[in-house]
Design a protein around this motif. Structure first.
Motif: not given
Length: 75
Positions: A38-47
């Motif tokens: 399964v593809p990884c769930q990429v977490q958005p970068r924190r701002q």
């Protein structure tokens, strides 16, 4: 799609690409399903500063570290 372990070893790059495109890939060992790619769930970068101006502390909020510690310890 189900594929046996031996075939998966030689086709890993292609199988990963298919999984990234949404296809369900199951690797079997001795004909029995063993794992799924399964593809990884990429977490958005924190701002940093994203909530600036949106969070307010009440006037009676503890202002020193000692007051914060005391409030948790019940002093």
């Amino acid at each position: 799609m189900q594929i046996n372990m031996h075939e998966a070893k030689s086709q890993l790059s292609a199988l990963v690409e298919k999984a990234r495109q949404g296809e369900k890939i199951i690797i079997a060992k001795s004909g029995k399903p063993c794992v799924e790619i399964v593809p990884c769930q990429v977490q958005p970068r924190r701002q940093p500063g994203r909530y600036k101006g949106r969070i307010r502390l009440s006037e009676d909020f503890a202002t020193t570290p000692d007051e914060v510690i005391d409030s948790f310890e019940g002093n």
